[in-house]
Design an enzyme around this catalytic site. Structure first.
Site, short mmCIF file in Angstrom:
data_model
loop_
_atom_site.label_atom_id
_atom_site.label_comp_id
_atom_site.label_asym_id
_atom_site.label_seq_id
_atom_site.Cartn_x
_atom_site.Cartn_y
_atom_site.Cartn_z
N CYS B 77 0.84 -1.21 0.00
CA CYS B 77 0.00 0.00 0.00
C CYS B 77 0.88 1.26 0.00
O CYS B 77 1.61 1.50 -0.94
CB CYS B 77 -0.98 -0.04 1.17
SG CYS B 77 -2.35 1.12 0.96
N HIS B 175 -3.88 -4.86 -0.27
CA HIS B 175 -3.43 -5.44 1.00
C HIS B 175 -3.51 -6.96 0.92
O HIS B 175 -4.58 -7.53 1.16
CB HIS B 175 -4.30 -4.93 2.15
CG HIS B 175 -4.03 -3.52 2.52
ND1 HIS B 175 -3.07 -3.16 3.43
CD2 HIS B 175 -4.55 -2.36 2.07
CE1 HIS B 175 -3.03 -1.85 3.54
NE2 HIS B 175 -3.92 -1.34 2.73
N GLU B 177 -2.52 -9.08 2.96
CA GLU B 177 -2.83 -9.63 4.28
C GLU B 177 -4.32 -9.55 4.60
O GLU B 177 -4.77 -10.11 5.59
CB GLU B 177 -2.01 -8.91 5.35
CG GLU B 177 -2.46 -7.50 5.74
CD GLU B 177 -2.05 -6.39 4.77
OE1 GLU B 177 -1.58 -6.71 3.65
OE2 GLU B 177 -2.22 -5.21 5.13
#
Lengths: 251, 193
Positions: B77, B175, B177
């Protein structure tokens, strides 16, 4: 293409999931961590945890629960309820929340939005607005919708965007718990006035209500709680139907 | 394997830690130059404002260290944007690993962009076992245009870089994750580079 989001909301009290009709008569709907895992698997795009008793009882949101959820799921989640300071937000983000949702505190102290956006970035600041119509005018309400204010919903929405909110979570208290559909007209009006994502909340009872919401208001996300918790609407079926109606979703 | 997540006070590092843990890896949070240098893999996260993030990197002398790293580095990001040369956000001079500029989305779009977007044109082993048109979770107001370094594309009014790559440096605008199982696969691929 950016898709419309389906968000499952877990209202939390004493570490358990609850959902009330018009925020009264709470019914236990399960363990938050287990539910979070389930929704993540079933295709929810995002989760929101609202510690609904927090504002009232002046309690801090359960950081331990936030950490356990963060460990368990691989989709974004927001935490709200009783947040009133930079320190509250800092602790929640450090515990693993992706975003925080702030409600009453921003009405009492609008500058808090500016301060939070400056410190943490707009992208993690969701401003929740509860409103209902009084004599045909949408007025902002506080403390889970119990306390009316003189603030106009739409003026407040424009103001929170200017102050740096990254998203607005608008709950219509007139629709919440009724299962009669979202407040599409008010949502459409808000959507035409602000240029940040809007999450529709309050009133979902069936799949068609979501189709109507996206088609009539073009908001960015729609949220529901009890109909997901009690499996009245399955998220995967909901998203397939949205796709059939040419609404872009993640499937 | 020693994984270090650069901890410079910007961004929510906990979710990256959790994701690695789910994959069976323990990562260390650090801003210590020696520790970062000795890592096998380095993850460079970030959310928030480019200017304040760069200020913190400079303050902690990480601005000189990061471009010199030789092991695989993944910017996520804002981390990816900071690896570019310049960001329009706060007119900020960035690390310059990628000779690219970061622009603000047109006001015709809602800003920030928040949500799941499909990614296409997937290149490099970072996207091994990841299907074209897989959905990833994005939250951002600024973007990196398409370039020769682009290894994945997304669209928001315009088509732009969802991921970039040069030498040992990788960057993801989304993202991983927070992007479901496919996102975790990308993290796993990075750790296996």
């Amino acid at each position: 293409m950016l898709t419309k989001r389906i968000i499952s909301c877990l209202d939390i009290k004493n570490g358990r999931t609850v959902k009330g009709v018009n925020f009264v008569d709470l019914i236990d709907a399960g363990d938050p961590v287990e539910l979070a895992k389930l929704y993540s698997k079933e295709g929810a795009d995002e989760l929101i945890f609202l510690d609904i008793s927090a504002t009232e009882e002046k309690r801090k949101t359960l950081l331990d629960l936030v950490s356990r959820v963060g460990e368990s799921i691989n989709i974004p989640f927001t935490v709200g309820g009783g947040i009133s300071s930079i320190e509250d937000v800092d602790l929640l983000l450090k515990a693993g929340a992706d975003k925080v949702s702030i409600n009453s505190a921003t009405v009492k102290n609008p500058d808090l939005i500016n301060q939070l956006a400056d410190k943490f970035g707009s992208q993690c600041i969701v401003v929740a607005i509860d409103a209902k119509q009084i004599n045909g005018k949408w007025k902002v309400h506080l403390v889970g919708g119990k306390v009316p204010t003189e603030i106009d919903l739409f003026e407040w929405a424009v103001d929170v965007e200017k102050r740096g909110a990254g998203e607005i979570l608008f709950t219509s208290m007139d629709n919440d718990g009724t299962k009669s559909g979202f407040a599409n007209e008010a949502l459409a009006k808000m959507n035409s006035l602000v240029n940040i994502p809007i999450i529709a909340s309050g009133g979902a009872g069936n799949i068609q209500h979501f189709v109507d919401c996206f088609q009539e208001s073009n908001v960015d996300a729609a949220l529901a709680a009890s109909i997901f918790h009690f499996k009245e609407v399955e998220i995967i079926k909901l998203k397939k139907e949205l796709k059939n109606n040419m609404i872009a979703v993640r499937l | 394997m020693k994984i270090v997540i650069i901890d410079y006070g910007a961004g929510n590092v906990q979710s990256v830690m959790f994701a690695l843990k789910r994959l069976g890896y323990n990562a260390t949070l650090s801003n210590d130059a020696d520790e970062v240098r000795q890592a096998d893999k380095v993850i460079f996260p970030g959310v928030g404002h480019a200017k304040s993030a760069m200020n913190q990197l400079v303050e902690q002398k990480l601005d000189c260290l990061i471009p010199q790293l030789k092991q695989p580095v993944l910017g996520v990001c804002l981390g990816m944007q900071l690896m570019c040369a310049y960001s329009g956000e706060g007119e900020t001079k960035c690390l310059g690993i990628f000779d690219l500029e970061v622009f603000r989305f047109s006001e015709e779009n809602k800003i920030p962009k928040i949500g799941w977007n499909n990614i296409v044109g997937l290149e490099t082993p970072l996207f091994k076992k990841v299907n074209e048109n897989e959905f990833m979770y994005f939250v951002h107001s600024y973007y990196v245009p398409l370039a020769k370094e682009t290894i994945a594309q997304a669209n928001y009014g315009i088509t732009y870089s969802a991921a970039i790559h040069k030498d040992n440096f990788y960057g993801c605008q989304f993202h991983p994750e927070k992007s479901g199982d496919a996102g975790e696969q990308i993290l796993k691929n990075f750790l296996e580079l």
